[in-house]
Design a protein around this motif. Structure first.
Motif, PDB file in Angstrom:
ATOM      1  N   TYR A  66       0.834  -1.184   0.000  1.00 29.72           N
ATOM      2  CA  TYR A  66       0.000   0.000   0.000  1.00 29.72           C
ATOM      3  C   TYR A  66       0.891   1.265   0.000  1.00 29.72           C
ATOM      4  O   TYR A  66       0.681   2.196  -0.749  1.00 29.72           O
ATOM      5  CB  TYR A  66      -0.904  -0.048   1.245  1.00 29.72           C
ATOM      6  N   SER A  67       1.879   1.257   0.872  1.00 29.36           N
ATOM      7  CA  SER A  67       2.819   2.381   0.918  1.00 29.36           C
ATOM      8  C   SER A  67       4.165   1.926   0.377  1.00 29.36           C
ATOM      9  O   SER A  67       4.542   0.756   0.491  1.00 29.36           O
ATOM     10  CB  SER A  67       2.975   2.918   2.344  1.00 29.36           C
ATOM     11  N   CYS A  68       4.889   2.861  -0.207  1.00 29.50           N
ATOM     12  CA  CYS A  68       6.160   2.520  -0.853  1.00 29.50           C
ATOM     13  C   CYS A  68       7.186   3.619  -0.598  1.00 29.50           C
ATOM     14  O   CYS A  68       6.889   4.809  -0.760  1.00 29.50           O
ATOM     15  CB  CYS A  68       5.950   2.347  -2.357  1.00 29.50           C
ATOM     16  N   PHE A  87     -12.597  -7.858  -0.569  1.00 32.75           N
ATOM     17  CA  PHE A  87     -11.573  -8.437  -1.446  1.00 32.75           C
ATOM     18  C   PHE A  87     -10.256  -8.469  -0.685  1.00 32.75           C
ATOM     19  O   PHE A  87     -10.030  -7.698   0.249  1.00 32.75           O
ATOM     20  CB  PHE A  87     -11.435  -7.638  -2.744  1.00 32.75           C
ATOM     21  N   TYR A  88      -9.381  -9.390  -1.087  1.00 32.50           N
ATOM     22  CA  TYR A  88      -8.140  -9.569  -0.342  1.00 32.50           C
ATOM     23  C   TYR A  88      -7.160  -8.440  -0.665  1.00 32.50           C
ATOM     24  O   TYR A  88      -6.982  -8.077  -1.836  1.00 32.50           O
ATOM     25  CB  TYR A  88      -7.507 -10.914  -0.688  1.00 32.50           C
ATOM     26  N   PRO A  89      -6.500  -7.886   0.348  1.00 30.90           N
ATOM     27  CA  PRO A  89      -5.562  -6.777   0.110  1.00 30.90           C
ATOM     28  C   PRO A  89      -4.188  -7.278  -0.342  1.00 30.90           C
ATOM     29  O   PRO A  89      -3.203  -7.205   0.383  1.00 30.90           O
ATOM     30  CB  PRO A  89      -5.478  -6.097   1.481  1.00 30.90           C
ATOM     31  N   GLY A 126       2.063  -3.276   3.226  1.00 30.23           N
ATOM     32  CA  GLY A 126       0.642  -3.408   2.945  1.00 30.23           C
ATOM     33  C   GLY A 126      -0.214  -3.603   4.171  1.00 30.23           C
ATOM     34  O   GLY A 126      -1.398  -3.953   4.044  1.00 30.23           O
ATOM     35  N   ARG A 127       0.351  -3.392   5.357  1.00 35.79           N
ATOM     36  CA  ARG A 127      -0.426  -3.581   6.583  1.00 35.79           C
ATOM     37  C   ARG A 127      -1.592  -2.610   6.633  1.00 35.79           C
ATOM     38  O   ARG A 127      -1.473  -1.445   6.252  1.00 35.79           O
ATOM     39  CB  ARG A 127       0.485  -3.411   7.799  1.00 35.79           C
ATOM     40  N   LEU A 128      -2.733  -3.097   7.093  1.00 36.64           N
ATOM     41  CA  LEU A 128      -3.974  -2.330   7.070  1.00 36.64           C
ATOM     42  C   LEU A 128      -4.027  -1.316   8.205  1.00 36.64           C
ATOM     43  O   LEU A 128      -3.559  -1.571   9.305  1.00 36.64           O
ATOM     44  CB  LEU A 128      -5.174  -3.269   7.173  1.00 36.64           C
ATOM     45  N   GLU A 129      -4.635  -0.175   7.911  1.00 36.81           N
ATOM     46  CA  GLU A 129      -4.846   0.880   8.892  1.00 36.81           C
ATOM     47  C   GLU A 129      -6.223   1.492   8.675  1.00 36.81           C
ATOM     48  O   GLU A 129      -6.714   1.550   7.537  1.00 36.81           O
ATOM     49  CB  GLU A 129      -3.779   1.980   8.764  1.00 36.81           C
ATOM     50  N   PRO A 130      -6.848   1.975   9.740  1.00 39.24           N
ATOM     51  CA  PRO A 130      -8.163   2.620   9.581  1.00 39.24           C
ATOM     52  C   PRO A 130      -8.126   3.856   8.692  1.00 39.24           C
ATOM     53  O   PRO A 130      -9.143   4.248   8.128  1.00 39.24           O
ATOM     54  CB  PRO A 130      -8.559   2.992  11.011  1.00 39.24           C
ATOM     55  N   THR A 131      -6.955   4.474   8.544  1.00 35.45           N
ATOM     56  CA  THR A 131      -6.846   5.692   7.742  1.00 35.45           C
ATOM     57  C   THR A 131      -6.550   5.407   6.272  1.00 35.45           C
ATOM     58  O   THR A 131      -6.450   6.327   5.473  1.00 35.45           O
ATOM     59  CB  THR A 131      -5.728   6.585   8.305  1.00 35.45           C
TER      60      THR A 131
END
Length: 399
Positions: free
Chosen positions: A128-130, A200-202, A172-177
């Motif tokens: 998700y972030s790079c 869907f899978y992240p 790619g760890r999920l966050e509420p933001t």
């Protein structure tokens, strides 16, 4: 189809010269409505694919920074990984691993590079972030898993004859933001993994193509296109006015726009627009008589050509893209395409496939289109996330 996808620009503060007010993203939201120019080859632009096998390390302890991974991955523990593709599908032991992880590959500087050119790395999608490191220095960063972004590495390039080292840290760890949000609140089903509010899978990793782009240091930087149809009757128009607004860099005095048919015949008269000194924008308009409109089952595409000219009238940048002439609007009668109601028959379509996850794979897109035509569909829904820029102008969903 006529407006390019907006991208986020993350560049080294030492990069010169910086572009004017380039579109950017903040936590996945568009901060500007300008469409940026997609990578393309022209007389002034070159793009090189960096897809293939990269070196990869899953950073389970999240100590890659402390271990100096940004300057190069250690030989022990690294494994090959395909780009573009999600790591969750390629490596079974990482099926449920969301990051962080590190990528590495070497990059050769383009031959014949001049001070009037800029070199950027373009990433189609990294989830998700790079963080981007080039020759050991942080060149830029981006957050948001489905939109393209660029990093200017012009000032970080080594001299010709030496390879450059490109390293990425991907998390790619999920966050509420995040967009879409996740990381602990809500779930689509009891006991599902990971806990998220979407269905869907992240998938994680470098999931669309990476390109090395060379273009003028000052040239065309942004584009907006509007089509206005005249005399619209029964899905046909007597004329089309194609209005283009171009955002330009310093040194560009005028922009010339022309439109060409699929047979290579110029459609309408070429238009010149002078760059406004305050807004750095130029406006061009091409009028096409009796245009062939883009329609369901008949996706006719013109070719737009743009030239950026300096004060002496010499071309310093050029760009081309395909363009469909059509209008889309919603009314009480439903969805209107070129003023006529259009019936949408189709499905929701996710961009995921075994072995590659959410990777950009042309073969899967071709086969999906074939299956959709086979069952009589003429459309599919792309509402889950921004979809790949891979386009198939000849792949129509008609029977």
């Amino acid at each position: 189809y006529s407006v390019s996808t907006a991208v986020a620009i993350a560049r080294s503060p030492r990069s010169l010269p910086p572009p004017r007010a380039t579109p950017s993203l903040a936590r996945g939201h568009m901060a500007d409505t300008w469409g940026t120019l997609r990578p393309s080859d022209s007389a002034h632009r070159r793009c090189t694919q960096l897809d293939g096998l990269w070196a990869f390390i899953a950073d389970h302890k999240d100590d890659g920074h402390a271990s100096g991974f940004c300057s190069g991955l250690p030989e022990s523990g690294r494994t090959p990984i395909a780009v573009p593709a999600s790591w969750n599908e390629q490596l079974p032991e990482l099926d449920s691993f969301l990051g962080p992880a590190w990528y590495e590959r070497t990059v050769w500087a383009p031959l014949g590079l001049t001070p009037r050119q800029r070199v950027c790395l373009r990433f189609g999608s990294v989830n998700y972030s790079c963080e981007v490191y080039f020759n050991g220095e942080r060149a830029g960063a981006h957050e948001g898993g489905h939109l393209p972004f660029e990093v200017d590495v012009t000032c970080l390039l080594r001299s010709s004859g030496e390879p450059n080292l490109l390293v990425l840290r991907v998390d790619g760890r999920l966050e509420p933001t995040h967009v879409p949000p996740g990381g602990g609140w809500g779930a689509m089903a009891p006991g599902c993994f990971p806990r998220a509010s979407f269905d869907f899978y992240p998938f994680c990793g470098v999931q669309r193509s990476v390109q090395l782009c060379v273009r003028p240091a000052s040239g065309l930087e942004g584009l907006k296109i509007e089509t206005r149809l005249e005399g619209l009757t029964a899905g046909a128009a007597s004329a089309a006015n194609v209005v283009m607004r171009c955002r330009c860099g310093t040194g560009v005095s005028r922009v010339r726009a022309s439109l060409w048919t699929q047979g290579g015949v110029e459609a309408g008269e070429a238009s010149d627009g002078t760059v406004d000194a305050e807004t750095a924008e130029a406006r061009c308009a091409v009028r096409v008589l009796r245009p062939t409109l883009w329609a369901a089952g008949a996706s006719y595409l013109y070719r737009l050509r743009l030239e950026a000219l300096d004060a002496d009238g010499a071309p310093i940048d050029s760009y081309e893209q395909r363009l469909g002439l059509r209008t889309v609007e919603a009314s009480d009668d439903g969805l209107l395409l070129n003023g006529e109601p259009v019936s949408m028959r189709g499905f929701g379509r996710h961009e995921d496939f075994p072995l590659v996850g959410r990777a950009e794979v042309g073969a899967v897109l071709v086969r999906d289109h074939a299956c959709l035509r086979w069952v009589g569909a003429n459309s599919y829904r792309t509402a889950h996330y921004p979809y790949s820029e891979v386009d198939l102008p000849r792949q129509r969903l008609d029977n």
